[in-house]
Design a protein around this motif. Structure first.
Motif, PDB file in Angstrom:
ATOM      1  N   ARG A 183       3.979  -2.857 -13.972  1.00 53.05           N
ATOM      2  CA  ARG A 183       4.930  -2.335 -12.990  1.00 53.05           C
ATOM      3  C   ARG A 183       4.931  -3.273 -11.791  1.00 53.05           C
ATOM      4  O   ARG A 183       3.937  -3.377 -11.069  1.00 53.05           O
ATOM      5  N   ILE A 184       6.027  -3.974 -11.581  1.00 57.44           N
ATOM      6  CA  ILE A 184       6.148  -4.895 -10.454  1.00 57.44           C
ATOM      7  C   ILE A 184       6.841  -4.165  -9.305  1.00 57.44           C
ATOM      8  O   ILE A 184       8.032  -3.863  -9.382  1.00 57.44           O
ATOM      9  N   ALA A 185       6.079  -3.891  -8.260  1.00 58.80           N
ATOM     10  CA  ALA A 185       6.624  -3.148  -7.120  1.00 58.80           C
ATOM     11  C   ALA A 185       7.469  -4.033  -6.222  1.00 58.80           C
ATOM     12  O   ALA A 185       8.456  -3.582  -5.642  1.00 58.80           O
ATOM     13  N   LEU A 186       7.070  -5.313  -6.115  1.00 54.72           N
ATOM     14  CA  LEU A 186       7.749  -6.202  -5.172  1.00 54.72           C
ATOM     15  C   LEU A 186       7.607  -7.644  -5.639  1.00 54.72           C
ATOM     16  O   LEU A 186       6.523  -8.085  -6.031  1.00 54.72           O
ATOM     17  N   PHE A 187       8.723  -8.358  -5.624  1.00 57.75           N
ATOM     18  CA  PHE A 187       8.778  -9.768  -5.995  1.00 57.75           C
ATOM     19  C   PHE A 187       9.032 -10.555  -4.713  1.00 57.75           C
ATOM     20  O   PHE A 187      10.106 -10.439  -4.112  1.00 57.75           O
ATOM     21  N   VAL A 188       8.045 -11.332  -4.281  1.00 56.28           N
ATOM     22  CA  VAL A 188       8.126 -12.029  -2.992  1.00 56.28           C
ATOM     23  C   VAL A 188       8.286 -13.531  -3.207  1.00 56.28           C
ATOM     24  O   VAL A 188       7.548 -14.135  -3.988  1.00 56.28           O
ATOM     25  N   VAL A 189       9.243 -14.116  -2.524  1.00 55.43           N
ATOM     26  CA  VAL A 189       9.419 -15.571  -2.550  1.00 55.43           C
ATOM     27  C   VAL A 189       9.074 -16.092  -1.164  1.00 55.43           C
ATOM     28  O   VAL A 189       9.830 -15.914  -0.209  1.00 55.43           O
ATOM     29  N   ASP A 190       7.900 -16.702  -1.043  1.00 51.94           N
ATOM     30  CA  ASP A 190       7.471 -17.250   0.241  1.00 51.94           C
ATOM     31  C   ASP A 190       8.068 -18.650   0.414  1.00 51.94           C
ATOM     32  O   ASP A 190       8.283 -19.367  -0.557  1.00 51.94           O
ATOM     33  N   GLU A 191       8.319 -19.031   1.659  1.00 51.72           N
ATOM     34  CA  GLU A 191       8.966 -20.316   1.957  1.00 51.72           C
ATOM     35  C   GLU A 191      10.243 -20.449   1.121  1.00 51.72           C
ATOM     36  O   GLU A 191      10.485 -21.453   0.437  1.00 51.72           O
TER      37      GLU A 191
ATOM     38  N   TYR B 125       0.820  -1.218   0.000  1.00 53.71           N
ATOM     39  CA  TYR B 125       0.000   0.000   0.000  1.00 53.71           C
ATOM     40  C   TYR B 125       0.854   1.268   0.000  1.00 53.71           C
ATOM     41  O   TYR B 125       0.316   2.371  -0.114  1.00 53.71           O
ATOM     42  N   LEU B 126       2.162   1.085   0.111  1.00 55.03           N
ATOM     43  CA  LEU B 126       3.067   2.235   0.111  1.00 55.03           C
ATOM     44  C   LEU B 126       3.952   2.262  -1.136  1.00 55.03           C
ATOM     45  O   LEU B 126       4.647   3.248  -1.375  1.00 55.03           O
ATOM     46  N   LEU B 127       3.923   1.173  -1.905  1.00 55.20           N
ATOM     47  CA  LEU B 127       4.703   1.085  -3.133  1.00 55.20           C
ATOM     48  C   LEU B 127       3.785   1.207  -4.343  1.00 55.20           C
ATOM     49  O   LEU B 127       2.587   0.941  -4.255  1.00 55.20           O
ATOM     50  N   SER B 128       4.350   1.575  -5.459  1.00 52.74           N
ATOM     51  CA  SER B 128       3.570   1.761  -6.675  1.00 52.74           C
ATOM     52  C   SER B 128       3.741   0.557  -7.592  1.00 52.74           C
ATOM     53  O   SER B 128       4.845   0.284  -8.069  1.00 52.74           O
ATOM     54  N   GLY B 129       2.643  -0.159  -7.819  1.00 55.75           N
ATOM     55  CA  GLY B 129       2.690  -1.323  -8.689  1.00 55.75           C
ATOM     56  C   GLY B 129       2.123  -2.564  -8.036  1.00 55.75           C
ATOM     57  O   GLY B 129       1.588  -2.518  -6.918  1.00 55.75           O
ATOM     58  N   SER B 130       2.247  -3.703  -8.726  1.00 55.99           N
ATOM     59  CA  SER B 130       1.713  -4.973  -8.229  1.00 55.99           C
ATOM     60  C   SER B 130       2.761  -5.740  -7.443  1.00 55.99           C
ATOM     61  O   SER B 130       3.967  -5.571  -7.655  1.00 55.99           O
ATOM     62  N   VAL B 131       2.294  -6.584  -6.540  1.00 53.93           N
ATOM     63  CA  VAL B 131       3.166  -7.440  -5.743  1.00 53.93           C
ATOM     64  C   VAL B 131       2.972  -8.881  -6.199  1.00 53.93           C
ATOM     65  O   VAL B 131       1.853  -9.399  -6.180  1.00 53.93           O
ATOM     66  N   LEU B 132       4.054  -9.522  -6.623  1.00 52.81           N
ATOM     67  CA  LEU B 132       4.022 -10.935  -7.005  1.00 52.81           C
ATOM     68  C   LEU B 132       4.455 -11.769  -5.816  1.00 52.81           C
ATOM     69  O   LEU B 132       5.509 -11.499  -5.223  1.00 52.81           O
ATOM     70  N   ILE B 133       3.661 -12.775  -5.460  1.00 55.00           N
ATOM     71  CA  ILE B 133       4.020 -13.655  -4.355  1.00 55.00           C
ATOM     72  C   ILE B 133       4.148 -15.073  -4.890  1.00 55.00           C
ATOM     73  O   ILE B 133       3.157 -15.688  -5.300  1.00 55.00           O
ATOM     74  N   VAL B 134       5.372 -15.587  -4.913  1.00 54.23           N
ATOM     75  CA  VAL B 134       5.630 -16.953  -5.377  1.00 54.23           C
ATOM     76  C   VAL B 134       5.468 -17.891  -4.190  1.00 54.23           C
ATOM     77  O   VAL B 134       6.139 -17.736  -3.169  1.00 54.23           O
ATOM     78  N   SER B 135       4.571 -18.867  -4.332  1.00 51.80           N
ATOM     79  CA  SER B 135       4.235 -19.755  -3.222  1.00 51.80           C
ATOM     80  C   SER B 135       4.408 -21.207  -3.656  1.00 51.80           C
ATOM     81  O   SER B 135       4.081 -21.559  -4.791  1.00 51.80           O
ATOM     82  N   PRO B 136       4.897 -22.087  -2.780  1.00 52.52           N
ATOM     83  CA  PRO B 136       5.220 -23.462  -3.189  1.00 52.52           C
ATOM     84  C   PRO B 136       4.029 -24.395  -3.306  1.00 52.52           C
ATOM     85  O   PRO B 136       4.072 -25.363  -4.054  1.00 52.52           O
ATOM     86  N   LEU B 137       2.968 -24.140  -2.562  1.00 53.07           N
ATOM     87  CA  LEU B 137       1.830 -25.058  -2.529  1.00 53.07           C
ATOM     88  C   LEU B 137       0.560 -24.358  -2.986  1.00 53.07           C
ATOM     89  O   LEU B 137       0.282 -23.227  -2.570  1.00 53.07           O
TER      90      LEU B 137
END
Length: 487
Positions: A128-136, A52-64
């Motif tokens: 626009r990718i604001a954040l690339f998240v790798v969960d687990e 909510y403070l960054l500009s763009g979409s957040v990608l969350i990579v999840s294993p399951l």
């Protein structure tokens, strides 16, 4: 609006849990960040709030698939509408529609395999990718039947997306694993935030048993006596199913099993029933627990030996999330480790399968080869991944390369089993030994620490007995008042 204000207005919390604020501040300073936070401390907030403070979409990579579906649903319940999970649960039409509208979403959950889809990458490249998240994120450094080699390719996906700001999240990662995470994500300069893996409110114990009959008897006794709800972990789907049936025959009717072989509807139903306290005990494989946000789990029992120490800490970390004293018990019988040896050998292909696959790869499609060679999913994934790696490197003997990679993984798994056994047979404080595995020192020993430090199991049993007594006395007084019976 700053992070603290947003924490309250968007999430309803007045303060951060340990590690959350530091992680969020690092991201807002535009630093690639690896954050190791203990299970149950709210890792998802570390990417949800910055969104909510960054500009763009957040990608969350999840294993399951079940994990990403559960996290997406929890966000929708909280009121976040701009969230989607790209996975096999979507129909063809739903997937087509999702691709068209993808840029409209703030949160996009997806599997590592989805990032290998050129159509998906092309759409994401236009956004626009604001954040690339790798969960687990520890999955990057692991190989097992539950996780896929595509985790190793996330660095390539990041590069195709312009190397966006990245957050890697994990609860359990030894120093060498953290090094692997940066390596495979192609992050040369990143900030590493490591917080204690210790959960002081979870007491740890190992109970040695002579044989399977005694192990089952101890399991039934514990599940009858300990305060519920609780989770019992097994190393196989069959074990989880048989364990649940056994406990039901012992009078514990509010028991169910859970594993990755169940269909989606049944898994979701079991999760919801457990979440709503309609079930007391879940007999599960490691597929259960990730993303389960339940505060009142009082015990975790391992019926089978965990394959590695990271998994063990992840799983016992499901307990005590509300801060109450909880108990983790591992039932061990000499030779239990042999089961994981058998499981490990089935995860990887034989010499013959590797040789034959490489011979047929140019003339047959992968699915046909899998059937012909009777490869299970894990074996097929392994061969295809390292065959691709061998071809990229221009190696002449791909089969030899794949065999060496397999042997390396088998050695790693053997070392993990030895580390688990060393902890089981250690003579000192179990908590201290657990922390040492992650290069951490115990600074304050809790009163209820472990069986080697003088843990009193009666404290956990008496609590349940006293509560049942209070309930019975309460009902006695209610019935007496209804029927005017003097006690």
């Amino acid at each position: 609006m700053n992070a603290t204000q947003l924490l309250y207005e968007k999430f309803g919390y007045t303060s951060f849990r340990p590690g959350q604020e530091e992680t969020i501040e690092s991201l807002l300073l535009n630093k690639h960040t690896l954050s190791m936070l203990p299970t149950g401390t709210g890792k998802s907030l570390c990417y949800q709030l910055p969104a909510y403070l960054l500009s763009g979409s957040v990608l969350i990579v999840s294993p399951l698939l079940s994990l990403m579906q559960d996290q997406a649903e929890q966000m929708k319940i909280r009121g976040e509408k701009s969230v989607i999970a790209l996975n096999s649960f979507l129909s063809f039409q739903e997937k087509r529609q999702a691709y068209k509208t993808l840029p409209q979403y703030r949160f996009i959950f997806l599997s590592p395999e989805m990032l290998a889809n050129q159509q998906v990458i092309s759409i994401l490249q236009s956004m626009r990718i604001a954040l690339f998240v790798v969960d687990e994120a520890h999955c990057i450094s692991q190989w097992g039947h539950d996780f896929r080699p595509d985790y190793r390719l996330l660095g390539e996906a990041r590069a195709k997306l312009g190397n966006p700001l990245t957050l890697a999240l994990t609860a359990t990662a030894a120093p060498n694993v953290r090094k692997d995470i940066f390596k495979y994500l192609n992050i040369e300069q990143g900030r590493e935030l490591v917080f204690s893996v210790d959960r002081p409110n979870i007491a740890m114990a190992v109970w040695n048993v002579m044989n399977m009959a005694e192990k089952k008897q101890r399991l039934a006794e514990l599940c009858q006596q300990l305060k519920k709800p609780g989770i019992v972990y097994f190393s196989s789907k069959k074990g989880a199913e048989e364990g649940a049936e056994y406990l039901r025959t012992k009078g514990m009717s509010r028991t169910a099993f859970y594993h990755g072989g169940m269909n989606q509807e049944d898994r979701i139903l079991i999760q919801q029933q457990f979440q709503n306290d309609e079930l007391d005990i879940i007999c599960a494989t490691s597929a259960f627990g990730m993303g389960i946000n339940k505060n009142n789990i009082h015990f975790v029992i391992h019926f089978h030996l965990p394959s590695e120490f990271e998994s063990y800490l992840q799983e016992i970390g499901r307990a005590g999330r509300g801060g109450e004293d909880s108990l983790a018990i591992l039932l061990y019988s000499a030779g239990d480790e042999d089961l994981h040896y058998l499981i490990a050998t089935k995860e990887f292909p034989s010499d013959g399968q590797i040789n034959r696959y490489t011979e047929l790869a140019d003339d047959m499609v992968p699915g046909e080869i899998d059937v012909l060679l009777q490869l299970n999913e894990s074996q097929a994934r392994f061969i295809r991944h390292y065959l691709t790696e061998a071809n990229k490197a221009g190696l002449q003997d791909a089969a030899d390369f794949i065999r060496k990679k397999r042997d390396q993984q088998l050695l790693k798994k053997e070392e993990k089993r030895k580390q688990m056994l060393n902890w089981i047979h250690c003579e000192g404080c179990r908590r201290e030994a657990a922390l040492a595995y992650f290069a951490e020192t115990l600074t304050a020993r809790p009163v209820k620490c472990c069986d080697h430090c003088g843990l009193d199991f009666n404290l956990y049993q008496k609590r349940l007995i006293e509560e049942e007594k209070e309930v019975n006395e309460s009902w006695d007084s209610i019935l007496a008042s209804i029927f005017s019976i003097k006690g």
